[in-house]
Design an enzyme around this catalytic site. Structure first.
Site, mmCIF file in Angstrom:
data_model
loop_
_atom_site.group_PDB
_atom_site.id
_atom_site.type_symbol
_atom_site.label_atom_id
_atom_site.label_comp_id
_atom_site.label_asym_id
_atom_site.label_seq_id
_atom_site.Cartn_x
_atom_site.Cartn_y
_atom_site.Cartn_z
ATOM 1 N N ASP A 169 -62.672 -34.504 -14.379
ATOM 2 C CA ASP A 169 -64.133 -34.550 -14.239
ATOM 3 C C ASP A 169 -64.605 -35.872 -13.646
ATOM 4 O O ASP A 169 -65.566 -35.911 -12.888
ATOM 5 C CB ASP A 169 -64.816 -34.333 -15.599
ATOM 6 C CG ASP A 169 -64.651 -32.899 -16.072
ATOM 7 O OD1 ASP A 169 -64.267 -32.046 -15.237
ATOM 8 O OD2 ASP A 169 -64.883 -32.634 -17.265
ATOM 9 N N LYS A 197 -47.268 -4.699 -9.717
ATOM 10 C CA LYS A 197 -48.411 -4.213 -8.935
ATOM 11 C C LYS A 197 -49.665 -4.536 -9.739
ATOM 12 O O LYS A 197 -49.948 -3.918 -10.762
ATOM 13 C CB LYS A 197 -48.293 -2.705 -8.709
ATOM 14 C CG LYS A 197 -49.391 -2.143 -7.841
ATOM 15 C CD LYS A 197 -49.076 -0.696 -7.488
ATOM 16 C CE LYS A 197 -50.162 -0.015 -6.702
ATOM 17 N NZ LYS A 197 -51.529 -0.294 -7.076
ATOM 18 N N GLU A 240 -54.758 -10.087 -4.444
ATOM 19 C CA GLU A 240 -55.465 -9.270 -5.414
ATOM 20 C C GLU A 240 -56.346 -10.167 -6.269
ATOM 21 O O GLU A 240 -55.894 -11.199 -6.755
ATOM 22 C CB GLU A 240 -54.402 -8.589 -6.287
ATOM 23 C CG GLU A 240 -54.835 -7.341 -6.945
ATOM 24 C CD GLU A 240 -54.768 -6.105 -6.044
ATOM 25 O OE1 GLU A 240 -54.394 -6.212 -4.849
ATOM 26 O OE2 GLU A 240 -55.128 -5.034 -6.544
HETATM 27 S S1 IVH Z 1 -48.117 -5.151 -1.048
HETATM 28 C C1 IVH Z 1 -49.068 -2.722 2.941
HETATM 29 N N1 IVH Z 1 -47.911 -6.128 -3.436
HETATM 30 O O1 IVH Z 1 -51.803 -2.081 -4.529
HETATM 31 C C2 IVH Z 1 -48.588 -3.200 1.627
HETATM 32 N N2 IVH Z 1 -49.709 -4.668 -3.004
HETATM 33 O O2 IVH Z 1 -51.970 0.877 -4.215
HETATM 34 C C3 IVH Z 1 -49.249 -4.425 1.186
HETATM 35 N N3 IVH Z 1 -51.216 -4.338 -4.901
HETATM 36 O O3 IVH Z 1 -54.002 -1.951 -1.896
HETATM 37 C C4 IVH Z 1 -49.453 -4.421 -0.254
HETATM 38 N N4 IVH Z 1 -50.160 -5.668 -6.279
HETATM 39 O O4 IVH Z 1 -54.001 -4.076 -3.171
HETATM 40 C C5 IVH Z 1 -48.604 -5.328 -2.635
HETATM 41 N N5 IVH Z 1 -47.640 -7.118 -5.502
HETATM 42 C C6 IVH Z 1 -48.326 -6.329 -4.691
HETATM 43 C C7 IVH Z 1 -49.488 -5.666 -5.120
HETATM 44 C C8 IVH Z 1 -50.150 -4.830 -4.239
HETATM 45 C C9 IVH Z 1 -51.189 -4.868 -6.121
HETATM 46 C C10 IVH Z 1 -52.246 -3.400 -4.463
HETATM 47 C C11 IVH Z 1 -52.697 -3.580 -3.063
HETATM 48 C C12 IVH Z 1 -52.775 -2.200 -2.468
HETATM 49 C C13 IVH Z 1 -52.586 -1.335 -3.643
HETATM 50 C C14 IVH Z 1 -51.892 -0.069 -3.226
#
Ligand code: IVH
Length: 651
Positions: free
Chosen positions: A38, A117, A177
């Site tokens: 801070d 994911k 994300e």
């Molecule tokens: S890779 C073209 N890695 O899942 C592939 N996606 O259902 C690029 N998502 O819209 C995505 N965690 O927003 C990737 N570790 C991860 C992820 C991830 C969440 C989301 C992503 C995508 C959705 C698909």
């Protein structure tokens, strides 16, 4: 300090602050205490205040929220943001692997990168020469909404990439994300409910809702975080594998998942999946499966994409934790503490390996909000380790619905009047009339013994009534009577809070009190007049007016007022600015923000963070920015620091 010295010191401070931001938000490894941080921050702010010409958009001080937007611009992504092929069947995952092996040659050795994911909102972040320039939602994959102003407030996203390990590329677009952690989600919902507002259904919605709204100040107040997992487009750096990409992203200070692993075949992928699934409920954020990606970028290139998703990645999802079932009955359940909660009793369903047959509906308002009745078909979910919840009602055309749920008038287990018990407690609570000694247990007793049926009855109590109650002695009885007597001289904001008007939490109660200044004025106000109050929207206005229109509530209030002396919240003598709203922008020379705020609040005005048509005065200090522009656009009264001091009579 001259300008050159200031420039140098500002640069040093920014570099240092950025480094600590990354250690704190990116790596979870803070090296200095919050106080020291801070101090650095205040020094930078002070210098930038002194030398406004040196303020830069990527300064750590510039995360501060700007003016609300009127709408989001649409922007093109640097590269299409494709979606992922997904399934929850292991056979589908094996087929994905077989397709890849076939296309690349059966005898090739492959490496998959596997990672959680994240169940949040997908965004693109763009950096130019290391500077954050833009963030957008996925949208249709080609174009999304420009949410830069909100994303700037997320502290795990550096406004400037770190370049001390690896040079930053000229242009970088990454995909990631935005999430809200489960615990923060629960706290946020708690806060919303306390303010009488609608909670979010799950962490994902809370992240999306916070990002896809137009007020950056609101976004800044939400515990948003971002993880990145992919490079969409890079100019000025090249990579051979996802592993390299990930290392670079981390080196630049972006937050990457710590749970990434390399798997050499599909069995190893499945093993990772089982491990993560077992840990799912213990993870601090929601995930809905794993993502499997081919590591080698040249191989990815060869495989290419279909119109919708890449052939080199696959989302292997957990079995959904939401199912549809029917409400058999809505029961009023009496908890250990005597609080009564409506509970949906449902046809049992399996959700993620657990049989679910009941879910709390929290309170009467929640039942009304979800519009659920006995016999309705509903979607039920289990989120994280959170207990099952009814997400929504599923409309069934042509089906006759059951009657609306009524909270029972008396407690199913002890026969006391339910509504009043909670009401009494709320009425006497700290932000209400603050009646010392009128806690949950006493409220329960008063109702159970038939001494208090409605709020006004409280003021008819005598010491003699109380001493015959369990747990009361002469002293405690007379103390409560005295406390009630003292509380009967109260402030308008306390009364407004204590009445338990739907949507009216402590903040709204204060705003209403400051605006209307008397209970008569509040109860007579129509929804339009109510919506004039800063912080009261049209829906809230309707519900407040609805409360005062209810004959039962009117009678109750009349009787109550016979016992109360209600003072305006702000003493009239110093309330010369009562009901006015102020916005401060830019740096003040002679006052700190908090001093300025205290000064106007002491005069009955309120301070808001954003300029709107409801703002009365905008005080513009040194290097005032977008708020000033907005104020001018709206034709509001803008005061200089000197004007402001004169207005308050401090010279
Ligand atoms: S890779 C073209 N890695 O899942 C592939 N996606 O259902 C690029 N998502 O819209 C995505 N965690 O927003 C990737 N570790 C991860 C992820 C991830 C969440 C989301 C992503 C995508 C959705 C698909």
């Amino acid at each position: 300090m001259n300008e050159d010295q200031a420039r140098q010191r500002i640069e040093e401070l920014r570099t240092e602050i950025r480094r600590h931001d990354i250690l704190y938000y990116g790596d979870d490894r803070p090296q200095i205490s919050d106080e020291v941080y801070d101090e650095l921050f205040s020094e930078l702010k002070a210098l930038e205040g002194e030398f406004p010409q040196l303020v830069a958009l990527d300064s750590p001080t510039q995360r501060v929220a700007g003016t609300p937007l009127s709408r989001f611009e649409t922007v093109n992504h640097e590269a299409p943001m494709l979606s992922l092929d997904s399934d929850q069947d292991p056979a589908a995952l094996r087929r994905f692997d077989e397709r890849i092996r076939k296309a690349l040659g059966e005898d090739r050795e492959l490496r998959y990168v596997v990672e959680p994911k994240l169940d949040g909102l997908s965004i693109e972040l763009v950096f130019e020469d290391g500077r954050f320039v833009r963030a957008s939602t996925r949208g249709d994959g080609l174009r999304g909404e420009d949410v830069s102003a909100n994303v700037r407030t997320i502290r795990s996203i550096p406004l400037r990439l770190r370049d001390d390990g690896l040079p930053v590329p000229h242009r970088l677009s990454v995909r990631g994300e935005v999430i809200i952690r489960s615990r923060e989600f629960a706290e946020l919902n708690e806060r919303l409910m306390n303010e009488g507002r609608e909670p979010f259904a799950n962490p994902r919605n809370s992240a999306a809702g916070s990002l896809r709204q137009l007020d950056p100040e609101l976004a800044a107040s939400r515990p948003l975080e971002a993880f990145v997992y992919d490079a969409l487009h890079v100019e000025g750096a090249s990579f051979a594998s996802q592993t390299e990409v990930r290392q670079a992203l981390a080196a630049w200070g972006l937050r990457v998942s710590e749970r990434v692993r390399v798997a050499s075949d599909i069995d190893a992928v499945l093993e990772y999946f089982s491990e993560i699934e077992a840990e799912r409920d213990d993870l601090p954020y929601e995930i809905d499966g794993i993502v499997v990606k081919l590591d080698d970028l040249a191989d990815r290139e060869r495989l290419g994409s279909t119109a919708r998703h890449p052939r080199w990645a696959f989302a292997f999802k957990f079995a959904p934790r939401a199912e549809v079932t029917r409400i058999l009955a809505i029961a009023a359940s009496v908890g250990r503490t005597g609080v009564v909660t409506p509970v949906a009793l449902m046809e049992p369903v399996q959700i993620g390996g657990v049989t679910v047959s009941r879910a709390s509906l929290h309170n009467r308002e929640e039942v009304a909000r979800k519009e659920v009745r006995e016999g309705d078909l509903v979607r039920v979910q289990r989120a994280g380790d959170v207990i099952p919840q009814v997400v929504e009602r599923i409309e069934e055309k042509g089906r006759e619905r059951g009657p609306e749920f009524q909270m029972p008038a008396s407690c199913p287990s002890c026969g006391t009047d339910l509504i009043d018990r909670g009401r009494i407690q709320h009425f006497g609570s700290r932000q209400g009339l603050d009646v010392e000694g009128l806690g949950e247990e006493t409220a329960r007793l008063l109702v159970a013994e038939g001494l208090v049926k409605r709020l006004p009855d409280l003021f008819l109590l005598t010491t003699a009534d109380l001493v015959r109650l369990e747990g009361f002695a002469e002293l405690s009885a007379s103390n409560l009577i005295r406390a009630l007597g003292e509380a009967s001289r109260t402030e308008l904001r306390r009364l407004l809070y204590g009445l338990g008007i739907p949507e009216v939490g402590a903040a709204v109660a204060r705003d209403l009190a400051t605006h209307f200044r008397s209970i008569e004025a509040v109860r007579a106000a129509d929804p339009e007049a109510l919506a004039e109050v800063a912080g009261v929207g049209p829906v809230m206005a309707d519900r407040i007016a609805g409360f005062f229109a209810e004959p039962h509530n009117r009678d109750n209030l009349d009787e109550l007022l016979a016992h109360l002396t209600v003072e305006q919240s702000e003493p009239a003598s110093s309330g010369e600015l009562s009901g006015k709203s102020f916005v401060f922008t830019g740096g003040l020379e002679t006052l700190s923000r908090s001093e300025a705020k205290a000064l106007v609040e002491a005069r009955g005005a309120r301070v808001s963070g954003s300029v709107s048509a409801k703002t009365d005065f905008v005080v513009a200090g040194e290097s005032a920015g977008s708020k000033l522009a907005k104020a001018e656009e709206l034709g509001l009264e803008v005061l200089s620091e000197e004007d402001f001091r004169r207005m308050l009579g401090i010279t």
